[in-house]
Design an enzyme around this catalytic site. Structure first.
Site, PDB file in Angstrom:
ATOM      1  N   ARG A 161      25.658  69.491  20.844  1.00 26.58           N
ATOM      2  CA  ARG A 161      24.420  68.950  20.278  1.00 26.58           C
ATOM      3  C   ARG A 161      24.284  67.449  20.531  1.00 26.58           C
ATOM      4  NH1 ARG A 161      21.936  71.751  16.362  1.00 26.58           N
ATOM      5  NH2 ARG A 161      21.491  69.863  15.204  1.00 26.58           N
ATOM      6  N   LYS A 176      22.611  68.797  37.174  1.00 27.98           N
ATOM      7  CA  LYS A 176      21.985  68.205  35.991  1.00 27.98           C
ATOM      8  C   LYS A 176      21.946  66.694  36.086  1.00 27.98           C
ATOM      9  CE  LYS A 176      20.048  68.575  32.014  1.00 27.98           C
ATOM     10  NZ  LYS A 176      18.621  68.911  32.100  1.00 27.98           N
ATOM     11  N   GLU A 202       4.496  68.677  36.827  1.00 30.20           N
ATOM     12  CA  GLU A 202       5.688  69.114  36.101  1.00 30.20           C
ATOM     13  C   GLU A 202       5.751  70.649  36.044  1.00 30.20           C
ATOM     14  OE1 GLU A 202       8.355  67.929  35.308  1.00 30.20           O
ATOM     15  OE2 GLU A 202       9.158  69.187  33.727  1.00 30.20           O
ATOM     16  N   TRP A 253      24.678  61.475  15.217  1.00 31.27           N
ATOM     17  CA  TRP A 253      23.828  60.959  16.286  1.00 31.27           C
ATOM     18  C   TRP A 253      22.966  59.903  15.601  1.00 31.27           C
ATOM     19  CZ3 TRP A 253      22.730  62.993  21.428  1.00 31.27           C
ATOM     20  CH2 TRP A 253      21.628  62.385  22.051  1.00 31.27           C
ATOM     21  N   ASN A 260      23.182  65.855   7.090  1.00 28.23           N
ATOM     22  CA  ASN A 260      22.268  65.949   8.238  1.00 28.23           C
ATOM     23  C   ASN A 260      20.859  65.810   7.711  1.00 28.23           C
ATOM     24  OD1 ASN A 260      24.320  66.478   9.958  1.00 28.23           O
ATOM     25  ND2 ASN A 260      23.724  68.591  10.423  1.00 28.23           N
ATOM     26  N   GLY A 261      19.979  65.192   8.471  1.00 28.03           N
ATOM     27  CA  GLY A 261      18.582  65.074   8.042  1.00 28.03           C
ATOM     28  C   GLY A 261      18.238  63.631   7.771  1.00 28.03           C
ATOM     29  N   HIS A 305     -10.218  68.273  49.227  1.00 27.23           N
ATOM     30  CA  HIS A 305      -9.933  67.367  50.349  1.00 27.23           C
ATOM     31  C   HIS A 305      -8.818  67.887  51.244  1.00 27.23           C
ATOM     32  CE1 HIS A 305     -12.736  64.482  48.756  1.00 27.23           C
ATOM     33  NE2 HIS A 305     -12.162  64.595  47.565  1.00 27.23           N
ATOM     34  N   GLU A 340      11.794  75.017  40.715  1.00 36.04           N
ATOM     35  CA  GLU A 340      13.231  74.819  40.452  1.00 36.04           C
ATOM     36  C   GLU A 340      13.937  76.122  40.106  1.00 36.04           C
ATOM     37  OE1 GLU A 340      12.727  71.730  37.285  1.00 36.04           O
ATOM     38  OE2 GLU A 340      14.564  70.967  38.177  1.00 36.04           O
ATOM     39  N   CYS A 371      23.142  65.505  14.789  1.00 34.02           N
ATOM     40  CA  CYS A 371      24.263  65.561  13.839  1.00 34.02           C
ATOM     41  C   CYS A 371      24.757  66.985  13.590  1.00 34.02           C
ATOM     42  CB  CYS A 371      23.847  64.964  12.512  1.00 34.02           C
ATOM     43  SG  CYS A 371      23.241  63.293  12.679  1.00 34.02           S
ATOM     44  N   LYS A 427       8.808  72.805  37.525  1.00 35.43           N
ATOM     45  CA  LYS A 427       9.581  73.774  36.736  1.00 35.43           C
ATOM     46  C   LYS A 427       9.639  75.109  37.457  1.00 35.43           C
ATOM     47  CE  LYS A 427      11.286  71.835  34.689  1.00 35.43           C
ATOM     48  NZ  LYS A 427      11.279  70.439  34.423  1.00 35.43           N
TER      49      LYS A 427
HETATM   50  C1  F6R Z   1      13.796  68.655  36.728  1.00 33.22           C
HETATM   51  C2  F6R Z   1      14.814  67.657  36.488  1.00 33.22           C
HETATM   52  C3  F6R Z   1      14.971  66.579  37.502  1.00 33.22           C
HETATM   53  C4  F6R Z   1      15.301  65.256  36.817  1.00 33.22           C
HETATM   54  C5  F6R Z   1      15.629  64.187  37.848  1.00 33.22           C
HETATM   55  C6  F6R Z   1      15.895  62.857  37.187  1.00 33.22           C
HETATM   56  O1  F6R Z   1      13.781  69.635  35.744  1.00 33.22           O
HETATM   57  O2  F6R Z   1      15.514  67.694  35.522  1.00 33.22           O
HETATM   58  O3  F6R Z   1      13.838  66.442  38.289  1.00 33.22           O
HETATM   59  O4  F6R Z   1      14.230  64.878  36.027  1.00 33.22           O
HETATM   60  O5  F6R Z   1      16.755  64.568  38.587  1.00 33.22           O
HETATM   61  O6  F6R Z   1      16.937  62.966  36.298  1.00 33.22           O
HETATM   62  P1  F6R Z   1      17.107  61.989  35.079  1.00 33.22           P
HETATM   63  O7  F6R Z   1      15.959  62.182  34.170  1.00 33.22           O
HETATM   64  O8  F6R Z   1      18.411  62.376  34.459  1.00 33.22           O
HETATM   65  O9  F6R Z   1      17.133  60.599  35.643  1.00 33.22           O
END
Ligand code: F6R
Length: 599
Positions: free
Chosen positions: A27, A594, A475, A75, A99-100, A498, A482, A2, A479
């Protein structure tokens, strides 16, 4: 999540409010509204969806001359994203934005209903405006009535209220949710829940302390218990959106503490887990779970596989969506098909969901973007409420996915009777502690920054861990690769011998996740094996480890999930600092998008 804006001045009020709200769009929100007061009259407009819908609705409305207004992007948390639930909420002659969360809204609502007040929305916010009007009947001074209202609220709030009984006045209060007031040489006053709408408008701003309450008119700013302290406002809109952080990714790592509270709001109670998204009979006949996702979301799914089997005693199978699509999977109708996606648009995950639906399975999406394709297709959705994630490398979305899945495993545990009430309560107690852990884990940022300079070369990184720390290792490696473009792999610690141990030498960096609460000694032996082959070891653990070349000490916790969330932040910070040293664009790494809408 929000956003709030407010304005007093002579310029056209509607446009000021909508422009302010536009600066808060990043946001995330699902409805918006404004209330504009001029010449003792208030006009209010609300619309579901984007701000352009609100603009369309207010096309033929404008103001001329002095007036005041408040605006909000919502939201949804309490009640669906409908126009009735959108802010501002109105009483007989007053309007409020908030908000809140008002934790005791049910009690207040009941009291007001007994007084004959009728409610229009399902929100917690609406009680504020009715309570104010009740208090205003009891006393002549409207600020006293506002103070009496705020005193009765438990929870977190940033509130703006306008009433026809006090022309050109905005009442405000803040506790636990941010609120800023700005002013300029033209005598205009602005309110906002973050800097962005104030940049370029206000010359100086006051960041309200918790507990601040007051009102403004065109020529008064009254605040209690202490006067507001104004400081010059500088910066451009881009930096304001980043909130002073160098990258969106950094901001999003720091936001995890806040968004996690949003994720849990109304769902994690003291002795129960509640999902309004899951209907009573939705899980009838379900005896197994299949989780399907890509990338980071797949790692969240993998981690939850351990939780579902351990806590809910339900068989789980986790699949990468792009593999699932073509394997001619056998799907039984007793399987709940869960897809996890930050964007809700990932082509492979969407197709997997479609296949499950066609096979007649019940489907549940865990997603961060409402109205996305996946949300629209799934039978039901639990929104992760992380707010918009701008950094391409996912951070807060992952954190909230894992949290929702942990919550869901407890929900199943309760339904299936695999845990007794006391055990569930105990687990909930730890859950409530997660936001604090996320905040404390940021203390190692400086250490990550310093250490990062030693990890800019080498022939590769192995992130290793066991149990839920294996998906976390995956993960961490994802990170790092990437955003740093360095080669990194995640591996189960016990599996190194192994094969991959053949790579071990001083130029192989092992990032060892060594939680104290889960298989510590086993992991330690695996790390010793690597150390004996001269691999350079960075241990992340609450316990010092002699054989580590470097270590990042985490806080001691009594629950593996608390260690999980703390180590997750360490991995994120470390990856980011390494990438920054390498001069990379952390928010927009090469070759990545993204939202991956292609196969
Ligand atoms: C890594 C990342 C990607 C997504 C993947 C799936 O930081 O963001 O590996 O996790 O492309 O994307 P979503 O979660 O949007 O289905």
């Amino acid at each position: 999540m929000c956003g709030i804006v407010g304005y007093i001045g002579k310029r056209e009020i509607k446009s000021r409010l909508i422009e302010g709200l536009r600066e808060l769009e990043y946001r995330g929100y699902d409805s918006a509204g404004i209330a504009v007061m001029q010449n003792g009259r208030i006009d209010s407009f609300k619309a579901v969806g984007k701000l352009s819908n609100l603009e369309e609705k207010t096309k033929s409305f404008s103001t001329d001359g002095l007036g005041a207004g408040i605006g909000h992007t919502r939201w949804a948390t309490h009640g669906k994203p409908t126009e009735l639930n959108a802010h501002p909420h109105m009483g007989e002659y007053s309007y409020v934005v908030h908000n809140g969360i008002i934790e005791n809204y049910r009690e207040i609502k009941q009291m007001l209903q007994e007084e004959g007040v009728a409610f229009l929305s399902q929100t917690d916010t609406e009680v504020i405006v009715h309570l104010f009007e009740l208090e205003a009947q009891r006393r002549s001074d409207l600020f006293d009535a506002f103070k009496a209202t705020i005193e009765q609220l438990d929870g977190a709030y940033a509130v703006l209220l306008v009433t026809q009984k006090a022309p050109d006045t905005i009442f405000f209060a803040r506790k636990g949710s941010p609120m800023i007031i700005g002013r300029n040489d033209e005598g205009e006053l602005f309110f906002a829940s973050s800097d962005a709408p104030l940049i370029g408008e206000a010359k100086e701003v006051a960041y309200m302390e918790d507990g601040t309450i007051g009102y403004v008119t065109p020529d008064t700013i009254h605040a209690e218990p202490e006067n507001l302290v104004f400081v010059p406002l500088s910066g451009d809109k881009a930096t304001a959106q980043k909130g002073g952080y160098r990258f969106f990714m950094e901001k999003e790592i720091y936001e995890q503490y806040d968004v996690m509270s949003d994720t849990m709001m109304g769902r994690v109670l003291d002795s129960d887990i509640f999902f309004e998204e899951i209907g009573d009979s939705f899980l009838d006949g379900i005896t197994r779970i299949k989780l399907c996702a890509c990338g980071t979301s797949y790692h969240a799914a993998l981690a939850s596989g351990y939780l579902f089997e351990r806590l809910s005693k339900i068989p789980v199978n986790v699949e990468i969506a792009s593999e699932f699509r073509y394997k001619e999977p056998l799907l039984g109708s007793d399987t709940l098909f869960i897809v996890i996606s930050q964007s809700g648009e990932t082509a492979d995950t969407l197709e997997a969901l479609r296949m499950a639906k066609e096979a007649g399975l019940k489907t549940l999406a865990i997603c961060n973007v409402d109205n996305s394709s996946i949300v629209r297709l799934a039978d039901t959705t639990i929104l992760t409420r992380a707010g918009i994630e701008k950094g391409v490398a996912s951070t807060k979305a992952f954190a909230t996915q894992v949290m929702v899945l942990w919550m869901l495993s407890l929900y199943f545990a309760k339904r299936r009777g695999s845990m007794d009430t006391e055990a569930i309560k105990e687990e909930l107690r730890f859950m409530h502690y997660v936001p604090k852990v996320l905040q404390k884990s940021l203390e190692v940022h400086e250490k990550c920054k310093r250490l990062s300079k030693r990890y800019l070369h080498g022939h590769g990184f192995f992130f290793i861990g066991r149990d839920i720390f294996f998906p976390l290792a995956l993960e961490g490696a994802l990170k790092l690769k990437e955003i740093s473009y360095l080669h990194a792999e995640g591996y189960p610690a016990g599996e190194m011998k192994h094969g991959p141990i053949a790579l071990a030498d001083a130029e192989l960096f092992t990032i060892a996740l060594m939680p104290k609460t889960l298989l510590y000694d086993k992991t330690k032996s695996n790390v010793e094996e690597l150390s004996a082959r001269d691999s350079t070891i960075l241990s992340i653990s609450p316990e010092m480890f002699d054989l580590a070349d470097d270590f990042i000490l985490t806080h001691p916790h009594n629950h593996p999930m608390l260690e999980f969330f703390e180590m997750m932040v360490v991995e994120q910070l470390l990856a980011m600092e390494i990438a920054i040293r390498l001069g990379n664009d952390v928010d927009m790494p090469r070759n990545l998008a993204k939202s991956v809408t292609v196969e």
